[in-house]
Enzyme design. Structure first.
Site, PDB file in Angstrom:
ATOM      1  N   ASP A   1      -4.716  -4.946 -17.905  1.00  0.00           N
ATOM      2  CA  ASP A   1      -3.689  -4.042 -18.448  1.00  0.00           C
ATOM      3  C   ASP A   1      -3.943  -3.577 -19.880  1.00  0.00           C
ATOM      4  O   ASP A   1      -3.005  -3.265 -20.603  1.00  0.00           O
ATOM      5  CB  ASP A   1      -2.294  -4.713 -18.381  1.00  0.00           C
ATOM      6  CG  ASP A   1      -1.956  -5.166 -16.983  1.00  0.00           C
ATOM      7  OD1 ASP A   1      -2.357  -4.476 -16.028  1.00  0.00           O
ATOM      8  OD2 ASP A   1      -1.293  -6.211 -16.842  1.00  0.00           O
TER       9      ASP A   1
ATOM     10  N   ASN B   1      -5.538   2.458 -13.083  1.00  0.00           N
ATOM     11  CA  ASN B   1      -4.606   1.472 -12.516  1.00  0.00           C
ATOM     12  C   ASN B   1      -3.182   1.930 -12.785  1.00  0.00           C
ATOM     13  O   ASN B   1      -2.927   2.677 -13.727  1.00  0.00           O
ATOM     14  CB  ASN B   1      -4.836   0.112 -13.193  1.00  0.00           C
ATOM     15  CG  ASN B   1      -3.894  -0.965 -12.677  1.00  0.00           C
ATOM     16  OD1 ASN B   1      -3.673  -1.082 -11.464  1.00  0.00           O
ATOM     17  ND2 ASN B   1      -3.322  -1.754 -13.579  1.00  0.00           N
TER      18      ASN B   1
ATOM     19  N   GLU C   1       6.628   5.612  -9.484  1.00  0.00           N
ATOM     20  CA  GLU C   1       5.203   5.516  -9.107  1.00  0.00           C
ATOM     21  C   GLU C   1       4.853   6.571  -8.065  1.00  0.00           C
ATOM     22  O   GLU C   1       3.847   7.286  -8.184  1.00  0.00           O
ATOM     23  CB  GLU C   1       4.893   4.123  -8.543  1.00  0.00           C
ATOM     24  CG  GLU C   1       5.059   3.029  -9.573  1.00  0.00           C
ATOM     25  CD  GLU C   1       4.612   1.659  -9.094  1.00  0.00           C
ATOM     26  OE1 GLU C   1       4.152   0.880  -9.934  1.00  0.00           O
ATOM     27  OE2 GLU C   1       4.721   1.354  -7.884  1.00  0.00           O
TER      28      GLU C   1
ATOM     29  N   HIS D   1       0.583   0.214 -13.521  1.00  0.00           N
ATOM     30  CA  HIS D   1       1.271  -1.041 -13.823  1.00  0.00           C
ATOM     31  C   HIS D   1       2.767  -0.773 -13.802  1.00  0.00           C
ATOM     32  O   HIS D   1       3.227   0.224 -14.378  1.00  0.00           O
ATOM     33  CB  HIS D   1       0.826  -1.559 -15.196  1.00  0.00           C
ATOM     34  CG  HIS D   1       1.398  -2.903 -15.503  1.00  0.00           C
ATOM     35  ND1 HIS D   1       0.884  -4.065 -14.956  1.00  0.00           N
ATOM     36  CD2 HIS D   1       2.466  -3.269 -16.250  1.00  0.00           C
ATOM     37  CE1 HIS D   1       1.612  -5.090 -15.374  1.00  0.00           C
ATOM     38  NE2 HIS D   1       2.569  -4.645 -16.151  1.00  0.00           N
TER      39      HIS D   1
ATOM     40  N   GLY E   1       0.790  -1.231   0.000  1.00  0.00           N
ATOM     41  CA  GLY E   1       0.000   0.000   0.000  1.00  0.00           C
ATOM     42  C   GLY E   1       0.822   1.280   0.000  1.00  0.00           C
ATOM     43  O   GLY E   1       0.303   2.330   0.370  1.00  0.00           O
ATOM     44  N   SER E   2       2.082   1.201  -0.461  1.00  0.00           N
ATOM     45  CA  SER E   2       2.876   2.442  -0.455  1.00  0.00           C
ATOM     46  C   SER E   2       2.292   3.476  -1.421  1.00  0.00           C
ATOM     47  O   SER E   2       2.277   4.673  -1.122  1.00  0.00           O
ATOM     48  CB  SER E   2       4.349   2.162  -0.769  1.00  0.00           C
ATOM     49  OG  SER E   2       4.529   1.816  -2.110  1.00  0.00           O
ATOM     50  N   ASN E   3       1.774   3.025  -2.558  1.00  0.00           N
ATOM     51  CA  ASN E   3       1.144   3.978  -3.495  1.00  0.00           C
ATOM     52  C   ASN E   3      -0.144   4.549  -2.912  1.00  0.00           C
ATOM     53  O   ASN E   3      -0.416   5.741  -3.050  1.00  0.00           O
ATOM     54  CB  ASN E   3       0.856   3.305  -4.839  1.00  0.00           C
ATOM     55  CG  ASN E   3       2.093   3.236  -5.713  1.00  0.00           C
ATOM     56  OD1 ASN E   3       2.521   4.233  -6.271  1.00  0.00           O
ATOM     57  ND2 ASN E   3       2.680   2.047  -5.799  1.00  0.00           N
TER      58      ASN E   3
ATOM     59  N   ARG F   1     -13.492 -13.259  -2.537  1.00  0.00           N
ATOM     60  CA  ARG F   1     -13.682 -13.507  -3.964  1.00  0.00           C
ATOM     61  C   ARG F   1     -15.161 -13.655  -4.329  1.00  0.00           C
ATOM     62  O   ARG F   1     -15.627 -13.112  -5.331  1.00  0.00           O
ATOM     63  CB  ARG F   1     -12.895 -14.777  -4.342  1.00  0.00           C
ATOM     64  CG  ARG F   1     -12.728 -14.998  -5.801  1.00  0.00           C
ATOM     65  CD  ARG F   1     -11.760 -16.142  -6.068  1.00  0.00           C
ATOM     66  NE  ARG F   1     -10.370 -15.717  -6.007  1.00  0.00           N
ATOM     67  CZ  ARG F   1      -9.746 -15.098  -7.016  1.00  0.00           C
ATOM     68  NH1 ARG F   1     -10.367 -14.835  -8.133  1.00  0.00           N
ATOM     69  NH2 ARG F   1      -8.484 -14.748  -6.897  1.00  0.00           N
TER      70      ARG F   1
ATOM     71  N   LEU G   1      -8.705  -9.021 -11.178  1.00  0.00           N
ATOM     72  CA  LEU G   1      -9.379  -8.398 -12.321  1.00  0.00           C
ATOM     73  C   LEU G   1     -10.668  -7.725 -11.855  1.00  0.00           C
ATOM     74  O   LEU G   1     -11.396  -8.289 -11.037  1.00  0.00           O
ATOM     75  CB  LEU G   1      -9.708  -9.502 -13.332  1.00  0.00           C
ATOM     76  CG  LEU G   1     -10.158  -9.076 -14.722  1.00  0.00           C
ATOM     77  CD1 LEU G   1      -9.035  -8.351 -15.455  1.00  0.00           C
ATOM     78  CD2 LEU G   1     -10.593 -10.303 -15.518  1.00  0.00           C
TER      79      LEU G   1
HETATM   80  C1  GAR Z   1       3.199  -1.416  -7.507  1.00  0.00           C
HETATM   81  O1  GAR Z   1       4.494  -1.488  -8.035  1.00  0.00           O
HETATM   82  C2  GAR Z   1       2.168  -1.507  -8.614  1.00  0.00           C
HETATM   83  O2  GAR Z   1       2.589  -0.941  -9.811  1.00  0.00           O
HETATM   84  C3  GAR Z   1       2.017  -2.994  -8.757  1.00  0.00           C
HETATM   85  O3  GAR Z   1       2.045  -3.485  -7.438  1.00  0.00           O
HETATM   86  C4  GAR Z   1       2.901  -2.644  -6.655  1.00  0.00           C
HETATM   87  C5  GAR Z   1       2.188  -2.306  -5.368  1.00  0.00           C
HETATM   88  O4  GAR Z   1       3.030  -1.630  -4.486  1.00  0.00           O
HETATM   89  N1  GAR Z   1       0.788  -3.317  -9.436  1.00  0.00           N
HETATM   90  C6  GAR Z   1       0.653  -4.351 -10.263  1.00  0.00           C
HETATM   91  O5  GAR Z   1       1.528  -5.152 -10.492  1.00  0.00           O
HETATM   92  C7  GAR Z   1      -0.744  -4.468 -10.888  1.00  0.00           C
HETATM   93  N2  GAR Z   1      -0.715  -5.354 -12.008  1.00  0.00           N
HETATM   94  P1  GAR Z   1       2.437  -0.896  -3.204  1.00  0.00           P
HETATM   95  O6  GAR Z   1       1.504  -1.876  -2.505  1.00  0.00           O
HETATM   96  O7  GAR Z   1       3.635  -0.588  -2.370  1.00  0.00           O
HETATM   97  O8  GAR Z   1       1.718   0.336  -3.665  1.00  0.00           O
END
Ligand code: GAR
EC number: 2.1.2.2
Length: 194
Positions: free
Chosen positions: A145, A102, A174, A104, A12-14, A58, A87
């Site tokens: 994607d 999203n 990101e 990626h 969850g850093s983003n 799910r 998905l």
């Molecule tokens: C991120 O790098 C994001 O781009 C990727 O998961 C990571 C989550 O990091 N997403 C995917 O691969 C989606 N297909 P986070 O939990 O630290 O934000």
């Protein structure tokens, strides 16, 4: 006020960067964080950030329209996927046309699709001997994607970079760009409505 719902399956850093970005905003609020993973790091972050969390399984996600109904009832304007690994179901995509984004961790259309997520992406990029990787922020449709690309940024990859090195460089991109691009998408929604 515009309301964001964040979906996250992992650390969850983003999600945290986006919540921080809008923390003092009077126009935008991160109203809810949703996760499919009761062990996800994002849950502790949400608690610290005082953002409500909804955990779902799910069956609820794919066999009922409870999540779609809840998001509509809560007046969510934009859904932001931040490391969400499932998905999006068709009814949810239809209920939020061009209102799901999203991120990626690669330069789509390369290194995307089912099974290409998180660390698998960086391993594939290293194994392919790529000289660059990066991030893609895109609208979400019913296929992994494949939605329209909104923004990309790249970083160099050298022969000696490990998948962990690539992950670090990509994650830095990101954190810099995702909150700002989310703000831009929200601004577009506001313009369309006025
Ligand atoms: C991120 O790098 C994001 O781009 C990727 O998961 C990571 C989550 O990091 N997403 C995917 O691969 C989606 N297909 P986070 O939990 O630290 O934000």
């Amino acid at each position: 006020m515009k309301h964001i719902a964040l979906f996250a399956s992992g650390s969850g850093s983003n999600a945290e960067k986006i919540a921080d970005y809008f923390a003092d905003s009077t126009d935008v609020k991160v109203s809810l964080i949703l996760s499919n993973n009761p062990k996800a790091g994002v849950i502790d972050r949400a608690r610290r950030l005082h953002i409500p969390v909804l955990l779902f399984d799910r069956t609820t996600f794919y066999s009922t329209n409870q999540i779609t109904e809840l998001l509509l009832n809560q007046g969510i304007d934009l859904i932001v996927l931040a490391g969400f690994m499932w998905l999006m179901p068709a009814d949810l995509v239809r209920a939020f046309p061009n209102k799901i984004v999203n991120i990626h961790p690669a330069l789509l259309p390369k290194f995307g699709g089912k099974g290409m997520y998180g660390h698998f992406v960086h391993e594939a990029v290293a194994a392919a001997g790529e000289t660059e990787s990066g991030i893609t922020i895109h609208y979400v449709n019913e296929h992994y994607d494949e939605g329209q690309i909104i923004f990309q940024a790249s970083c160099p990859v050298t022969q000696s970079d490990t998948p962990d090195d690539i992950a670090r460089h990509v994650q830095a991109l990101e954190h810099i760009h995702y909150p700002r691009v989310v703000a831009e998408v929200l601004a577009t929604l506001t313009t369309q409505e006025s």
